[in-house]
Scaffold this motif. Structure first.
Motif, short mmCIF file in Angstrom:
data_model
loop_
_atom_site.label_atom_id
_atom_site.label_comp_id
_atom_site.label_asym_id
_atom_site.label_seq_id
_atom_site.Cartn_x
_atom_site.Cartn_y
_atom_site.Cartn_z
N ALA A 224 37.67 63.98 69.59
CA ALA A 224 36.90 64.06 68.91
C ALA A 224 36.58 64.26 67.74
O ALA A 224 35.52 63.51 67.71
N VAL A 225 37.17 64.66 67.05
CA VAL A 225 37.05 64.85 65.36
C VAL A 225 37.82 63.37 65.28
O VAL A 225 37.14 62.85 64.31
N LEU A 226 38.28 62.25 65.31
CA LEU A 226 38.79 61.69 65.25
C LEU A 226 37.69 60.47 65.32
O LEU A 226 37.62 59.31 64.67
N ILE A 227 37.11 60.28 66.81
CA ILE A 227 36.19 59.98 66.94
C ILE A 227 34.96 59.51 66.10
O ILE A 227 34.23 58.96 65.32
N VAL A 228 34.47 61.01 65.53
CA VAL A 228 33.18 61.19 64.70
C VAL A 228 34.07 60.82 63.12
O VAL A 228 33.27 60.24 62.43
N LEU A 229 35.24 60.47 62.44
CA LEU A 229 36.12 60.16 61.78
C LEU A 229 35.28 59.17 61.22
O LEU A 229 35.05 58.32 60.78
N ARG A 283 55.36 56.53 57.16
CA ARG A 283 56.63 57.17 56.35
C ARG A 283 55.72 58.62 56.26
O ARG A 283 57.01 59.57 55.85
N ILE A 284 54.58 58.97 55.97
CA ILE A 284 54.64 59.70 54.74
C ILE A 284 52.68 60.59 56.48
O ILE A 284 53.26 61.61 56.05
N GLY A 285 52.86 59.82 57.10
CA GLY A 285 52.02 60.61 58.10
C GLY A 285 50.76 60.83 58.17
O GLY A 285 50.27 59.71 57.03
N ARG A 286 50.51 60.05 59.57
CA ARG A 286 49.24 59.66 60.12
C ARG A 286 47.70 60.30 59.28
O ARG A 286 46.92 60.38 58.72
N ASP A 287 48.32 62.11 59.58
CA ASP A 287 47.20 63.01 59.25
C ASP A 287 46.43 62.70 57.65
O ASP A 287 46.01 62.50 56.21
N ARG A 288 47.88 62.78 56.38
CA ARG A 288 47.73 61.56 55.10
C ARG A 288 47.12 61.04 54.48
O ARG A 288 46.36 60.97 54.08
N ILE A 289 47.22 59.94 55.16
CA ILE A 289 46.52 58.71 55.55
C ILE A 289 44.81 58.69 55.70
O ILE A 289 44.14 58.46 54.80
N ILE A 290 44.88 59.67 56.05
CA ILE A 290 43.66 60.14 56.90
C ILE A 290 42.42 60.19 55.71
O ILE A 290 41.70 59.83 55.46
N TRP A 291 43.60 61.73 55.66
CA TRP A 291 42.70 62.43 54.29
C TRP A 291 42.68 61.24 53.31
O TRP A 291 41.04 61.03 52.35
N ILE A 292 43.52 60.66 52.59
CA ILE A 292 43.44 59.76 51.43
C ILE A 292 42.24 58.53 51.74
O ILE A 292 41.49 58.38 50.57
N SER A 293 41.85 58.03 52.69
CA SER A 293 41.45 56.82 53.31
C SER A 293 39.97 56.86 53.15
O SER A 293 38.69 56.12 53.18
N ILE A 294 39.58 58.11 53.38
CA ILE A 294 37.91 58.37 54.17
C ILE A 294 37.72 59.68 52.75
O ILE A 294 36.49 59.24 52.22
N LEU A 295 38.23 60.96 52.29
CA LEU A 295 37.90 61.24 51.04
C LEU A 295 38.01 60.51 49.57
O LEU A 295 37.28 60.32 49.41
N PRO A 384 31.33 59.07 53.61
CA PRO A 384 32.34 59.10 54.49
C PRO A 384 32.73 61.13 53.54
O PRO A 384 34.26 61.46 53.96
N ALA A 385 31.87 61.87 53.25
CA ALA A 385 31.64 63.20 53.14
C ALA A 385 32.02 63.93 54.41
O ALA A 385 32.96 65.12 54.66
N ILE A 386 32.00 62.84 55.83
CA ILE A 386 32.52 63.90 56.50
C ILE A 386 33.97 63.62 57.59
O ILE A 386 34.80 64.69 58.22
N GLY A 387 34.45 63.60 56.44
CA GLY A 387 36.28 63.00 56.17
C GLY A 387 36.78 64.51 56.34
O GLY A 387 37.95 64.93 56.45
N LEU A 388 35.82 65.50 55.69
CA LEU A 388 36.43 66.77 55.90
C LEU A 388 36.33 67.38 57.04
O LEU A 388 37.58 68.74 56.55
N LEU A 389 36.50 66.44 57.72
CA LEU A 389 36.71 67.43 59.31
C LEU A 389 37.60 67.32 59.56
O LEU A 389 38.92 67.47 60.45
N THR A 390 38.31 65.63 58.98
CA THR A 390 39.70 66.02 59.37
C THR A 390 40.85 67.71 59.10
O THR A 390 41.96 67.82 59.76
N PHE A 391 39.85 68.68 58.33
CA PHE A 391 41.18 69.85 58.32
C PHE A 391 41.45 70.09 59.93
O PHE A 391 42.42 71.24 60.50
N LEU A 392 40.26 69.34 61.28
CA LEU A 392 40.71 70.48 62.42
C LEU A 392 41.50 70.08 62.45
O LEU A 392 41.91 70.43 64.02
N LEU A 393 42.05 68.40 62.17
CA LEU A 393 43.07 67.74 63.27
C LEU A 393 45.31 68.67 63.39
O LEU A 393 45.02 68.96 62.33
#
Length: 397
Positions: A224-229, A283-295, A384-393
């Motif tokens: 659900a979080v990924l879809i919202v992002l 190389r560095i993990g999907r969650d880090r890329i999500i943080w960088i790319s959205i926020l 892009p501020a919705i990217g804060l939901l990445t905390f829930l992943l």
């Protein structure tokens, strides 16, 4: 072992399959991107307001949204790679319908046919790219998706060079592209089937795949979080694909051709971001890329509505590059959660999220009619501020 990757003895991804899929994706999305690229022309011909322009995007993307998850679910149980060829046939019919449309209703139906082609193409192509990855999922999805991003960026360029000077009927000239795409897709399917047969170990059934290791509740929350992002990303991109040309024309008084070239640059830079995001995710993990790319895009999107023409172009390119890198990471993260449902995930993330992006385009069109396109871009800058939901992943590799 799963069909989600080739045998361990395979040292590299099956690049001929990935390259062919990428080119097929390029041709498919080039044709699809002709729809938003001709909006200024269609708006003048049929005397449309912004809400009606947004509904064209809605017709295209909601058709795709409704069908892609369903087709993905069905093909998880019974894969049908040749469906891509039939899907391109629907796209061909839609392009011809747009070329010779005599009413706004025909434009909507034709756009929906192009959406149908997209619904058929993406789930099967996503599965094929997954199988050809040999464990390099980020690279494989990056190669596959760069074709789509380049193709989607070519639409505005071709519209500016061909359709705007020659009129709506000149869209029919691109029917040859659809025929070439159908031939390439047929060849790609043959290449994939032969390669896949060679690398599925004896005794393994093609439909077998590992089950998700997380509890079902955590998987559902993460999905659900990924879809919202992804919806937030697609809604922001929808504001550009549907209305960036109008924004540039109204705010800076540029010509249609200049606005189309700037839209082309916005989309083209995204192609670079998507492949780099996929490779870095390995190389560095999907969650880090999500943080960088959205926020990471948020400062640039917030400044953009207050910039002059030059800096609007620069900031839009930076935002496009950073945000585009999210898609590979989000898609692979989701597939890793439910690796036995590659087609369904591909359908959800290409279909549902893009369809809701189309719904956002319709809403943005209504809003633009009320408050103006410039103020709409100021509001969209906060998406892009919705990217804060990445905390829930949950943290994953």
């Amino acid at each position: 072992m799963s069909t989600a990757s080739l045998a361990p003895s395979v040292a590299r991804p099956v690049m001929p399959v990935l390259a062919a899929l990428s080119v097929a994706h390029l041709l498919n999305d080039t044709l699809q991107s002709m729809i938003p690229a001709i909006y200024p022309l269609v708006k003048d011909v049929y005397h449309l307001d912004f809400a009606q322009v947004g509904l064209i995007t809605l017709a295209f993307q909601v058709t795709s949204s409704i069908l892609q998850p369903l087709l993905g679910y069905v093909t998880d149980r019974r894969p049908w790679p040749h469906a891509m060829v039939a899907g391109m046939g629907a796209t061909l019919a839609g392009i011809l319908g747009l070329s010779f449309a005599t009413s706004y209703g025909t434009v909507l139906v034709s756009a929906a046919l192009v959406g149908l082609g997209s619904a058929v193409f993406h789930p099967e192509a996503t599965r094929m790219a997954r199988h050809a990855a040999a464990g390099r999922q980020g690279l494989a999805q990056g190669v596959f998706q760069i074709g789509g991003h380049v193709g989607y960026s070519l639409g505005p360029l071709l519209a500016a060079a061909v359709v705007v000077p020659n009129g709506q009927a000149s869209l029919s000239w691109f029917s040859g592209v659809a025929l070439v795409a159908m031939a390439l897709m047929a060849w790609t399917v043959s290449l994939y089937v032969n390669s896949h047969r060679e690398h599925v170990p004896t005794g393994e059934k093609p439909g077998e795949a590992p089950q998700a290791l997380m509890p079902a509740g955590r998987v559902a929350l993460a999905m659900a979080v990924l879809i919202v992002l992804l919806i937030s990303k697609n809604a922001y991109q929808a504001s550009f694909t549907s209305f960036y040309t109008f924004y540039l024309i109204e705010r800076f008084g540029v010509s249609v051709q200049v606005s189309q070239l700037m839209l082309f640059a916005f989309l083209l830079v995204g192609a670079v971001g998507v492949i780099l995001g996929g490779m870095l995710g390995d190389r560095i993990g999907r969650d880090r890329i999500i943080w960088i790319s959205i926020l990471g895009a948020l400062p640039f999107t917030l400044i953009l509505p207050h910039a002059d023409l030059f800096w609007t172009g620069v900031l839009s390119l930076l935002a496009s590059f950073i945000m585009a890198s999210a898609f590979s990471a989000i898609l692979i993260y989701a597939i890793d959660l439910v690796p036995h449902r590659v087609g369904l995930v591909g359908g959800l993330f290409y279909g549902l999220s893009f369809g809701l992006g189309g719904l956002a385009a319709g809403g943005l069109g209504l809003l633009a009619d009320r408050i103006g396109i410039v103020d709409v871009f100021r509001l969209c800058a906060w998406l892009p501020a919705i990217g804060l939901l990445t905390f829930l992943l949950p943290r994953r590799a």
